[in-house]
Design an enzyme around this catalytic site. Sequence first.
Site, PDB file in Angstrom:
ATOM      1  N   ASN D  16       0.860  -1.187   0.000  1.00 16.99           N
ATOM      2  CA  ASN D  16       0.000   0.000   0.000  1.00 16.99           C
ATOM      3  C   ASN D  16       0.893   1.232   0.000  1.00 16.99           C
ATOM      4  OD1 ASN D  16      -1.486   2.317   1.234  1.00 16.99           O
ATOM      5  ND2 ASN D  16      -3.168   0.847   1.257  1.00 16.99           N
ATOM      6  N   THR D  39      -5.233  -0.498  -2.349  1.00 20.45           N
ATOM      7  CA  THR D  39      -5.665   0.806  -1.855  1.00 20.45           C
ATOM      8  C   THR D  39      -6.832   0.606  -0.904  1.00 20.45           C
ATOM      9  OG1 THR D  39      -6.435   3.037  -2.400  1.00 20.45           O
ATOM     10  CG2 THR D  39      -7.095   1.277  -3.922  1.00 20.45           C
ATOM     11  N   GLU D  40      -6.823   1.348   0.196  1.00 25.29           N
ATOM     12  CA  GLU D  40      -7.714   1.023   1.305  1.00 25.29           C
ATOM     13  C   GLU D  40      -9.184   1.309   1.012  1.00 25.29           C
ATOM     14  OE1 GLU D  40      -5.103   3.072   1.333  1.00 25.29           O
ATOM     15  OE2 GLU D  40      -5.394   4.787   2.693  1.00 25.29           O
ATOM     16  N   ASN D  41      -9.483   2.041  -0.064  1.00 25.17           N
ATOM     17  CA  ASN D  41     -10.895   2.224  -0.399  1.00 25.17           C
ATOM     18  C   ASN D  41     -11.485   1.035  -1.152  1.00 25.17           C
ATOM     19  OD1 ASN D  41      -9.167   3.174  -2.496  1.00 25.17           O
ATOM     20  ND2 ASN D  41     -10.915   4.143  -3.509  1.00 25.17           N
ATOM     21  N   SER D  81     -11.221  -4.502   3.215  1.00 21.61           N
ATOM     22  CA  SER D  81      -9.984  -3.822   2.853  1.00 21.61           C
ATOM     23  C   SER D  81      -9.061  -3.681   4.058  1.00 21.61           C
ATOM     24  CB  SER D  81     -10.308  -2.444   2.273  1.00 21.61           C
ATOM     25  OG  SER D  81      -9.170  -1.882   1.680  1.00 21.61           O
TER      26      SER D  81
END
Lengths: 232, 232, 210, 210
Positions: D16, D39-41, D81
């Site tokens: 990330n 990606t954390e979304n 996530s």
Amino acid sequence: MRLPDKTCAIEDAIARIPEGATVMVGGFGVPGTPFTLIRELVRQGQRNLTIIKNDANEKGMGIDHLIANGQVARLITTHIGLNPRAIEMLNAGHLAVEFNAQGILAERVRAGGAGLKAIVTDIGLDTELAHGKPRIEIGGQPAMVETALRADAALIHAHRADVFGNLDYVATARNFNPLMAMASDLVIAEAEAVMPLGDLAADEVHTPGPFVDHVVGLTEISEEYQVVRRQA
Amino acid sequence: MRLPDKTCAIEDAIARIPEGATVMVGGFGVPGTPFTLIRELVRQGQRNLTIIKNDANEKGMGIDHLIANGQVARLITTHIGLNPRAIEMLNAGHLAVEFNAQGILAERVRAGGAGLKAIVTDIGLDTELAHGKPRIEIGGQPAMVETALRADAALIHAHRADVFGNLDYVATARNFNPLMAMASDLVIAEAEAVMPLGDLAADEVHTPGPFVDHVVGLTEISEEYQVVRRQA
Amino acid sequence: MVARAAREIAPGMVVNLGIGLPTKVVDHLAADFPVCLHTENGLSGIGPTLPPEAANRNLIDAGGAYVSTVPGSAFFDSAVSFALVRSGRLDLTMLGAFEVAETGDLANWKIPGKFSPGAGGGIELAQKARRVIVLTTHTDRAGNPKLKAACALPITARACVNRVFTDLAVIDITPQGFALRELAEGVSIAEVTEATGAALVLPDGDVPTF
Amino acid sequence: MVARAAREIAPGMVVNLGIGLPTKVVDHLAADFPVCLHTENGLSGIGPTLPPEAANRNLIDAGGAYVSTVPGSAFFDSAVSFALVRSGRLDLTMLGAFEVAETGDLANWKIPGKFSPGAGGGIELAQKARRVIVLTTHTDRAGNPKLKAACALPITARACVNRVFTDLAVIDITPQGFALRELAEGVSIAEVTEATGAALVLPDGDVPTF
């Protein structure tokens, strides 16, 4: 047996949200934000709301309309960096903001949706986000209790819905939507397309219909979704 | 960038499970049980295992082979009613069995997969399943702490896998598989079909590839999946 | 009794029918009745049970029966399935029972030393469904009452049962205890009182028959 | 510095890259390098960033950039996530910093009274990624050291940083504190020591250059 039809006029669905309600709003940045449902909530004007949303959108967009309209008393969120109005109001004491670690907000909402009372985590233990939260030891290690979040209503943006309320999402527009769609007493989903029963494959449903109360078909896609040309 | 290939020979994947390991096994009844991976674990013969699985399958099927082969020291489960051998061994003191409420087993596994320490619930508070579990008050109401479960290895049955380990499941063969595929240090998935990268649509993946360590393509479907003709 | 129980299902409900007698309730619903049947192994929108030659090896209900889907069915994992139950989205469950107490306590999962297969999903269904209906014979095989002042067996959940359907009667759990609502055709109040192991509140006036 | 940081990414990793400088690391990876960017979304398998005319309005990274997918990408919700992050499946994260302490403490989310947008996903990335690398200028705009004995700002996570890449040097966090590993071309040890707000352990022998 057949599954019941939950399609609903947007005015009627939003009118079920009372003054002072806690409202979860899907979306992470632009994708997945239920702009049309938010606009109707602005039009109807319910006040003193607590909003639970990952972010505060940008100025002039999404829940910023609710904030600008004075409808939001409290915001439970993870990051408001793209909304200078929200930061200003926070700093001036005109908006109460509770910050959460992003994945912990997701889990607190999910826990509410799963009928759990709380989760136990070590995330943020050494930070100011831990202030006032009960400590507990698990396996001899320190951890803290983060209570589950539920809301009176959730505003969800789906890619497709069938009339029973089975939903799917597209790309990174999924984000908090399926979690919030489990965690509220009244779940209102706007959908870019509303399909007859059977048109969403049972294996590909992201939010099962039993969680959803009202399905609102969108007649047009909000201009707030448009691709933004930012400076590099 | 390209995503790495995780396809693996079944012998090599299962050989990574040591004696005394805790092993999660997917499936609810027949659907979703990784019969072929189980058979290989029986063949290799690792002993003193703790098995975490919804049920004990039926006599002569699935994890009953492990139990019959003396490889299982402990079973964490919800219901073993269809396996008289397991009930007999439990009653004779030859198999340690820890019963959980079914949805709480699911949440404990999911909590392990989500990197949480525990969940807090009121399920089973008034039952003998609550014995020895820490009590805690949430919002003035009694609740109890159920610790997260993780395993050394998880055996997963997928419908399709791509070579990076993105998985999907079919019908009620999903059950505990996606939860266990998040909650183990070594995740081994058998798949009825292994696809090239890009053949599973990104919106329709049930288990994202980063959770999966090894993908084992099945050359034939175990006869244990056959539709069983039970008496009505 | 099963036909009468089917009339408890209101249009629009999400319903989980437990293994055994409750499963048969579905045969008494009209083909176009608007209801969503849930099974805890991961399906909303259960369709008719299928014979072996038409069965899908991957599609069963929680009791192991080969079922089908309807238009609008959805599959989900075991965590989501019980999220639905615990978070209040299950309007009604119908369960079997070993014992029901006049307080609404339910025992239906364990007979110590004799039968201990585990509770499965029963605790969550009993504790969290918005309405819990029990379908059971009024007495056990030895003729002992299953409706009692208190459960002797390990309980599944406390104060959870709303209504009991038996071969003899329809009985509600009320703050005053068991309350007789309806009698099976040809059954007398005295027979029900005799077969019940706790006080039975009788209605004013006639008792309807089912 | 960014090119050097890219060499920290080993084949097969799940990585990330935080907002700002770290995002640019991707430009230094070969087209066929085996890595999964997260990606954390809600996306594993980030593809190249797209210009507005090619962008998908529903496909962004956590910084709001319009990105694309690669063959084998998967979308998921925000709970899954961060499950990936917290449960140890994220091999490496690269983050920006306001301050890094010689103990590995990181402050990168809040300047009290000045800038308080919230931590977003930063706490979990810093606390739970298997390896945390910081990319930052060695000093702030006023010339004050960002590498310090202790953080003065509210911290993001304690003892989480493994390595720091700056415009001047590569520095590891060790039990002995900051340890100099490499120097930027043309930079002297004295300059780095001067710009660092804590003791700097020097290697035996020559210091490699990047």
